[in-house]
Design an enzyme around this catalytic site. Structure first.
Site, PDB file in Angstrom:
ATOM      1  N   ASP A  16     -11.923 -27.620  25.120  1.00  0.00           N
ATOM      2  CA  ASP A  16     -12.604 -28.901  24.960  1.00  0.00           C
ATOM      3  C   ASP A  16     -14.090 -28.625  24.745  1.00  0.00           C
ATOM      4  OD1 ASP A  16     -13.161 -31.552  24.899  1.00  0.00           O
ATOM      5  OD2 ASP A  16     -12.776 -31.930  27.028  1.00  0.00           O
ATOM      6  N   ASP A 112     -12.948 -32.009  18.306  1.00  0.00           N
ATOM      7  CA  ASP A 112     -13.564 -31.125  19.299  1.00  0.00           C
ATOM      8  C   ASP A 112     -12.629 -30.672  20.403  1.00  0.00           C
ATOM      9  OD1 ASP A 112     -13.290 -33.528  20.509  1.00  0.00           O
ATOM     10  OD2 ASP A 112     -15.302 -33.636  21.330  1.00  0.00           O
ATOM     11  N   GLU A 113     -11.339 -30.795  20.223  1.00  0.00           N
ATOM     12  CA  GLU A 113     -10.444 -30.264  21.245  1.00  0.00           C
ATOM     13  C   GLU A 113      -9.107 -29.870  20.644  1.00  0.00           C
ATOM     14  OE1 GLU A 113      -8.532 -33.015  23.988  1.00  0.00           O
ATOM     15  OE2 GLU A 113      -9.520 -34.683  22.954  1.00  0.00           O
TER      16      GLU A 113
END
Lengths: 415, 380
Positions: A16, A112-113
Site C-alpha cells: 500500500d 497505489d495498492e
C-alpha cells in the site's frame, strides 16, 4: 527451501503506497518534503476537494474529501496542488514493475495498492526479507514510501498493511488475531462501510472480535451473504486467490466531473456531457471495447445522487452515441434542481474483436457503403495478420486519457 | 341453463377459447369464460379484448349428438379452474347446470363440482364485424402462410408495428410479410376464383393472434373466411369465430428493401445447408448472435464455420449444386438461417447474395411465392 519459510498455507503481501499522490509530488519536487501538502481536484475553486494529503498536513486535521477552503483554515501553510495523473500513473507502473520482479502473481487493485502471492518465493528469502527488499527498492528507486502487510490471505494482508504507516512492515499471523485484529473497532475492518457498521453496532458488535464471535444466523439475517463473509474474514478466513487477471475484467469505464458552480442550464449540461462522452469514448477506444449499457450520474446541490442507465440494442462506442444516450437519460430524469456533478459510465463492455453486429434492414446501408474497404482490410489481415491495421486514432489518443479512478492502465507494468 | 355434453368436444372447445383468456386483464370479467346454451348447441367465449374466440359445439351434427337435454341460458365461469376440471372428469359425458343464484354444478359420473359463476349479462358484447372485405381460402393454406412468416415478427415492443404480420390482398393475390428488421419473411398466394373482387390495401395482424389461430386450426382443406375492417380481422370457420384487433400505424415499405440483383448465387439442397449451419452453430452458440460464417471456395465448394474462442471451432465444406458469381465471405445468425430454411419448405433452395454487408435472399428454386431475407452480421 529455507527453514524459516512457512511451509503450510499461502503467504500474501498487500503493498500500500503511503499518501501516494502527495508522495509522488514530493519525489518530483523534493523541496516539498516535510511540508504540509494537499492534492485537490480544483484548488482555485471553492468546491475543490482534497484527494490526498501528506502526513504533515494530516497532523493539522486535513482529511481526504475535505473542501479546500476548510483544509486551508485548519492548516494555513498548506500547499495545495492540482493532481498530475500522468505522473502518478508513471510512478504506479514503476512500482508494480518492482513487485513483478519478485513474482508474476500480482493483483493490482488500484493505482497505489496491490496484492502479491509470494508463497513460492522462498528462494528470495523469508517473507519479511522479501518485504524489506521491496520497500527498500521502492524507496531507493522511486523515492516513495509504502507499507506492506504480510499474512496468510488477502484480507489479513490488507488489514496488516494498514496497521503501521508510513513505511511499515506488519506480519499478521492467524495466532495473533486475538491480540492484534480483534480489539480493533468494527469500523476499522476493511469491507465494513458506514452503513454496515451501524447495523453491526445495533447488534452490539463493537469490535472485529465481536464480529468473529457473533451469531452467524443473525448476521446473515441482517447483512445477507455478506454477513457470513465478513464474519469469516474476522475469523481470519479468506480464500480469494491473488488474481493477476482481475484487472482485465473491468466491467465499466466511466468518468465524472464536479461543475465549477451548481447549474440548471441545459446548455452547460450539454457541454459537460459532451466532454465526458468524449473522454469515455477515448478510453473505450484505447481498450478496444464497446458498451451495451450507458449510465448517467447526476449529483444535486444537496449531494443527493441519482444514477440512471439504459440498456442498448447494439454495442456503441463513439462520443456522439454516448452523448446522445446520456443526454436523453438526463432529459428524462433531471428533476430541475441545481446540479453539482455529472458522470457518464459505459457498462456491460465487450471487446471489439468478440463483438458482432447484427445489421438492420432499415440502416444496413451505412455499413454497406464501406463494404469494399472492410473487405480489403479483411483480405490483407488474412494475408498478413492482425497488426496490419493498428488503430492509429486510439493509440495516439490513449496517452491523453486521464481520470483518477480508472484502472485500465494497471496492466501496463507487464509491458 | 342446463345441458349434457360430450366431454371430448367440450375439452377441445375449452382449449380453443382459453387461447384468448388471460389472467392479466384490465376487465375482471374477462378472466372468465362465457357459456351459452341454445337449442342449436353450446357456445363458449373467451376474450382478452385483443383477441376474442368463440367456439360452437352443435347439439347434433352429421347424425351425431354432442349436446342433449338443453335448457337455454348462459353463465360466466372462472376460466382458471374450468379446463382442469373438464380434463379430469371421470366419464365421457358432463352435466352442466346453473341456477338463478349463479351457482354452477358440473357433474360427471359420481364427481360433482360446484363453482360460483357470474352473470352473463355483464360479459362484454363482442363487436359485430360488418364488412364487404371478405375472402375465403383453405385452412391448410392459411396455416402455411402463417407458419412461413409469423416467426419473423419482432419480439420487441420498440417498434410495435413490427410485432405484426402485414397482410395484403391485391387483385386476387394475398401476401403475408413479417420482419423484425433483422430478417424478413414473405409469402404470396394467388387466390382461387371468386375472390378476385376483394382487395384491401394492407392490414397488420398481431403476430401473437396468428400464432394462436394456427394452434387452434386443424389441418384441413375446409375453407376459412377472413373478413377485414379498419381495426379488426375476423377468421370464421363452421364452428369457430376468431376475432383479433389490428395493429395501428404504418408498416414500413419493405418491397424496395429486397435486392433485385445479386452478385453471388448459390443453389443447393435445403436440408444439406440447414444441417451444416446447425452443426456450425453448435460451437457458435457461445458467441454473441450465434454467428456462423459462409465462404465460397474453389468450384462448387462452400465452407461453413462456427467459432467460439473459449470452446473451439468447427469447419465444414459442403458441395453446392452451383455457385455463380463473385467470391464471398459473409457472417450471419445461424438461427435466422435455420428459421428461414425451415420456412421455405422446399428441397432445393437458391441463396442470392449481394455483398457481405447487404441483405441476402433465400428462395425455393422453382417458386417465387416464398421469399426469406436475412441481414448479415458484421464482425469487427
Amino acid at each position: 527451501m529455507s527453514k524459516r519459510y512457512p511451509t503450510n498455507g499461502q503467504i500474501i503481501f498487500h503493498v500500500d503506497m503511503n499518501s501516494f499522490y502527495a508522495s509522488v509530488e514530493m519525489a518530483f519536487d523534493p523541496s516539498l518534503k516535510g511540508k504540509p501538502l494537499a492534492i485537490a481536484g480544483n484548488p482555485e475553486e471553492r468546491r475543490g476537494i482534497v484527494v490526498t494529503s501528506s502526513y504533515e498536513a494530516r497532523k493539522y486535521g486535513v482529511k481526504t474529501t475535505m473542501p479546500v477552503g476548510e483544509a486551508i483554515r485548519l492548516c494555513p501553510n498548506l500547499t495545495v496542488m492540482r493532481p498530475n495523473f500522468q505522473r502518478y500513473k508513471q510512478a504506479s507502473r514503476e512500482m508494480f514493475k518492482i513487485l513483478a520482479d519478485v513474482t508474476p502473481v500480482i493483483q493490482p487493485v488500484s493505482i497505489d495498492e496491490g496484492y502479491m502471492d509470494v508463497t513460492l518465493c522462498a528462494d528470495q528469502g523469508s517473507p519479511p526479507e522479501i518485504a524489506e527488499a521491496i520497500q527498500r527498492r521502492i524507496t531507493e528507486e522511486l523515492d516513495l514510501p509504502c507499507s506492506i502487510g504480510i499474512a496468510p490471505n488477502k484480507f489479513l494482508a490488507k488489514m496488516a498493511s494498514d496497521m503501521k504507516k508510513p513505511m511499515g512492515i506488519t506480519i499478521l499471523r492467524k495466532r495473533d488475531l486475538a491480540t492484534t485484529l480483534w480489539p480493533l473497532p468494527i469500523e476499522e475492518m476493511y469491507g465494513v462501510g458506514e452503513k454496515t457498521a451501524v447495523k453491526l453496532r445495533n447488534l452490539k458488535i463493537e469490535t472485529i472480535g465481536d464480529l468473529a464471535e457473533a451469531d452467524t444466523w443473525q448476521l446473515k439475517h441482517v447483512l445477507g451473504i455478506n454477513g457470513e463473509r465478513l464474519q469469516n474474514r474476522a475469523k481470519g478466513i479468506d480464500s480469494r486467490p491473488v488474481d493477476p487477471d482481475a484487472v482485465n475484467e473491468f466491467k465499466s469505464i466511466g468518468t465524472s466531473t464536479t461543475l465549477p458552480y451548481d447549474t440548471t442550464q441545459e446548455n452547460e449540461v450539454r457541454q459537460v456531457l459532451r466532454r465526458l462522452a468524449r473522454k469515455v469514448s477515448d478510453r473505450m477506444d484505447a481498450k478496444r471495447v464497446l458498451a451495451h449499457n450507458v449510465q448517467l450520474t447526476i449529483r444535486y446541490h444537496d449531494r443527493r445522487t441519482v444514477t440512471r442507465s439504459m440498456q442498448l440494442q447494439d454495442y456503441i462506442g463513439t462520443a456522439d452515441e454516448l452523448f446522445s444516450i446520456s443526454f436523453s437519460l438526463f432529459e428524462e430524469h433531471w428533476n430541475q434542481q441545481p446540479i453539482r456533478l455529472l458522470g457518464i459510465t459505459a457498462q456491460d463492455l465487450a471487446e471489439k474483436k468478440e463483438i458482432t453486429q447484427q445489421l438492420d434492414i432499415f440502416s444496413y446501408e451505412k455499413h454497406a457503403e464501406k463494404e469494399k474497404l472492410y473487405e480489403a482490410m479483411n483480405n490483407l489481415t488474412d494475408k498478413y495478420g492482425k497488426h496490419m491495421f493498428p488503430d492509429l486514432s486510439s493509440t495516439s489518443k490513449s496517452t491523453q486519457v486521464s481520470t483518477s479512478f480508472q484502472k485500465d492502465f494497471l496492466n501496463d507494468y507487464k509491458k | 341453463m342446463k345441458f349434457t355434453i360430450q366431454r371430448e368436444q367440450l375439452m377441445e372447445s375449452v382449449q380453443h377459447v382459453m387461447k384468448a383468456i388471460s389472467s392479466r386483464t384490465t376487465i375482471p370479467i374477462l378472466t372468465g369464460m362465457k357459456l351459452e346454451a341454445t337449442a342449436e348447441g353450446v357456445k363458449l367465449t373467451g376474450s382478452d379484448s385483443d383477441i376474442s374466440i368463440e367456439s360452437f359445439i352443435p347439439a347434433e351434427e352429421d347424425g351425431i349428438v354432442y349436446v342433449e337435454g338443453i335448457e337455454p341460458g348462459s353463465i360466466v365461469l372462472q376460466a382458471k379452474y374450468f379446463p382442469d376440471i373438464v380434463r379430469k372428469l371421470p366419464q365421457s359425458t358432463v352435466d352442466i347446470e346453473s341456477d338463478n343464484r349463479l351457482n354452477i354444478t358440473i357433474q360427471s359420473g359420481s364427481a360433482e363440482f360446484h363453482l360460483n359463476g357470474q352473470d352473463a349479462e355483464e360479459y362484454p358484447q363482442l363487436p359485430q364485424v360488418h364488412t364487404d372485405n371478405s375472402f375465403e381460402l383453405p385452412i391448410d393454406l392459411l396455416k402455411s402462410l402463417v407458419r412461413q412468416t409469423v416467426f419473423a415478427v419482432s419480439s420487441s415492443e420498440t417498434r410495435p408495428i413490427l410485432t405484426g404480420v402485414k397482410v395484403q390482398l391485391d387483385e386476387g393475390e394475398l401476401s403475408f410479410t413479417a420482419t423484425d428488421s433483422h430478417r424478413l419473411a414473405s409469402r404470396k398466394l394467388k387466390l382461387e376464383n371468386g375472390n378476385d373482387q376483394t382487395s384491401f390495401s394492407s392490414v397488420v395482424i398481431p403476430g401473437k393472434s396468428l400464432t394462436e389461430l394456427n394452434k387452434i386450426l386443424a389441418d384441413t382443406e375446409d375453407n376459412i373466411e377472413i373478413s377485414v375492417t379498419d381495426n379488426q380481422v375476423l377468421f370464421r370457420t363452421k364452428h369457430l369465430f376468431f376475432l383479433s384487433r389490428l395493429l395501428e400505424g404504418n408498416y414500413p415499405e419493405t418491397s424496395r428493401l429486397i435486392p433485385e440483383q445479386s452478385k453471388t448465387v448459390v443453389t443447393m439442397g435445403a436440408k444439406e445447408l440447414l444441417n451444416s449451419v446447425d452443426r456450425a452453430s453448435l460451437l457458435a452458440r457461445e458467441n454473441r448472435n450465434n454467428v456462423v460464417r459462409l465462404v465460397t471456395k474453389e468450384g462448387r465448394e462452400i465452407e461453413i464455420t462456427g467459432n467460439s474462442p473459449e470452446v473451439g471451432n468447427v469447419v465444414e465444406e459442403v458441395e453446392a449444386d452451383s455457385v455463380d458469381g463473385e467470391d464471398l465471405k459473409i457472417s450471419f445468425s445461424a438461427k435466422y438461417m435455420m428459421d428461414a430454411l425451415k420456412a421455405v419448405d422446399h428441397d432445393q433452395v437458391k441463396v442470392e447474395f449481394t455483398g457481405a454487408m447487404r441483405p441476402f435472399l433465400i428462395r425455393p428454386i422453382d417458386d417465387d411465392q416464398i421469399l426469406q431475407l436475412i441481414l448479415p452480421v458484421r464482425t469487427y
